[in-house]
Enzyme design. Sequence first.
Site, PDB file in Angstrom:
ATOM      1  CE  LYS A  35     -95.144   1.937   0.923  1.00  0.00           C
ATOM      2  NZ  LYS A  35     -95.194   3.409   0.398  1.00  0.00           N
ATOM      3  NE  ARG A 130     -93.335  11.302   1.131  1.00  0.00           N
ATOM      4  CZ  ARG A 130     -94.323  10.092   1.287  1.00  0.00           C
ATOM      5  NH1 ARG A 130     -94.556   9.768   2.443  1.00  0.00           N
ATOM      6  NH2 ARG A 130     -94.751   9.733   0.207  1.00  0.00           N
ATOM      7  CE1 TYR A 254     -96.452  -5.555  34.919  1.00  0.00           C
ATOM      8  CE2 TYR A 254     -96.961  -6.136  32.747  1.00  0.00           C
ATOM      9  CZ  TYR A 254     -96.269  -6.181  33.692  1.00  0.00           C
ATOM     10  OH  TYR A 254     -95.249  -7.048  33.636  1.00  0.00           O
TER      11      TYR A 254
HETATM   12  C1  LIG Z   1     -96.544   3.419  -0.351  1.00  0.00           C
HETATM   13  C2  LIG Z   1     -96.745   4.221  -1.423  1.00  0.00           C
HETATM   14  C3  LIG Z   1     -97.720   3.978  -2.345  1.00  0.00           C
HETATM   15  C4  LIG Z   1     -98.921   2.936  -1.923  1.00  0.00           C
HETATM   16  O1  LIG Z   1     -99.897   3.687  -0.931  1.00  0.00           O
HETATM   17  P1  LIG Z   1    -101.141   2.908  -0.829  1.00  0.00           P
HETATM   18  O2  LIG Z   1    -101.860   3.947   0.185  1.00  0.00           O
HETATM   19  O3  LIG Z   1    -100.680   1.915   0.433  1.00  0.00           O
HETATM   20  O4  LIG Z   1    -101.872   2.313  -1.917  1.00  0.00           O
HETATM   21  C5  LIG Z   1     -97.910   4.497  -3.376  1.00  0.00           C
HETATM   22  N1  LIG Z   1     -97.142   5.667  -3.772  1.00  0.00           N
HETATM   23  C6  LIG Z   1     -96.004   5.751  -2.893  1.00  0.00           C
HETATM   24  C7  LIG Z   1     -94.688   6.618  -3.403  1.00  0.00           C
HETATM   25  C8  LIG Z   1     -95.780   5.094  -1.682  1.00  0.00           C
HETATM   26  O5  LIG Z   1     -94.722   5.471  -1.187  1.00  0.00           O
END
Ligand SMILES: *Cc1c(COP(=O)(O)O)cnc(C)c1O
Length: 375
Positions: A35, A130, A254
């Site tokens: 993702k 969630r 800055y």
């Molecule tokens: C993003 C995600 C993962 C992966 O998590 P990592 O900590 O990056 O391994 C696994 N499961 C779900 C449902 C996620 O949204």
Amino acid sequence: MARNTIARIDPDAVAHNLGLVRQWAPHSRIMAVVKADAYGHRLDLCLPALENADMLAVATIDEARAIRRLGNRQAVLLLEGVLHASDLAVVEALGLELTLHHPEQVAMLENLGHAPTPRLWLKVESGMHRLGVEPEQVPALHARLLALPGAEQVNLVSHFASAESVDEASVRRQLRRFDAATRGLSGERCLANSGAILNHPDSHRDWVRAGIVLYGISPLAGRSGPELGLKPVMTLEAEIMAINRVPAGESVGYGARFTADRELRVGVVGVGYGDGYPRSMVDGTPVLVHGRRCPLVGRVSMDMLTVDLSACPEAAIGTRAVLWGKDLPIEEIAAAAGTIPYELSCRITRRVRYRESHAAGPAGGRILREFRLVR
Ligand SMILES: *Cc1c(COP(=O)(O)O)cnc(C)c1O
């Protein structure tokens, strides 16, 4: 000459990290989570190295579409399923697998009249609060899904709230609730994210979901990817564009946050928060020049940052500075910015150029191909 602010991506490192996940979870199949454009590492650069993953997982339909546009036909799970019934046609057209985390989503399939994909993934609430259906609803929803024409397999999924921490108790409690809610039901089980892959082998079950570790980054506080045997996939680098003498008592950047206590040689590096290097970075954060750590001095601005080059007299205009990656753990840099490495790699902006770069390539070869921005 274009601005050389570059995220080098090493696909061989992705393949290495996937192999390591196989060793860590030898009895499970691996869902590679890609993702957010492979956590900011770019799908087009990472997918070829993930062809041995047992399937892919993304958050959104657009991300799944991007996978198909690259010609990739691997199985893809939508981790959050769909929000609108109208998306189901797209799911079928793209050949995606669905997560169902809410009774509404199950009703959506019943209205459709069939399962858009033979394999479905029912997500169970086990303690994170969630996404997931309540434990007591699981058997009935599982049965309703299996009753859909075209449904062959309904797998059972949950997600941990703190698998990366040492809070054993919360993972145990979630596992217990999940096992109780799914007892006796058919289908494969899938719970572990990267943190649980490393910390909780008893959570591996039939499938693991590997995200951050594939990119060579550690999910565990206080331990870097290389310490776990992972290879960092991204190296963010930029060029020194000016070197200035700053007299004692003068300040840099800055807000005059930093004042020199002696005469300094300060390098201006062509990267800033407009590229995704956080403005919240504190003075002293290391920037690697000629393999040596030079401290950030003064506020990060949109296009530039400033470093004290005292440790690196041979640095010149055009010298490469590494912001994170190989030899400078992103975990450490994220901590200096008060965030997690996930956020740093995801927030690289479109101004940064990406290059495929094989650390172990032929003749130590560096850049093999350069991609145009496709986002
Ligand atoms: C993003 C995600 C993962 C992966 O998590 P990592 O900590 O990056 O391994 C696994 N499961 C779900 C449902 C996620 O949204």
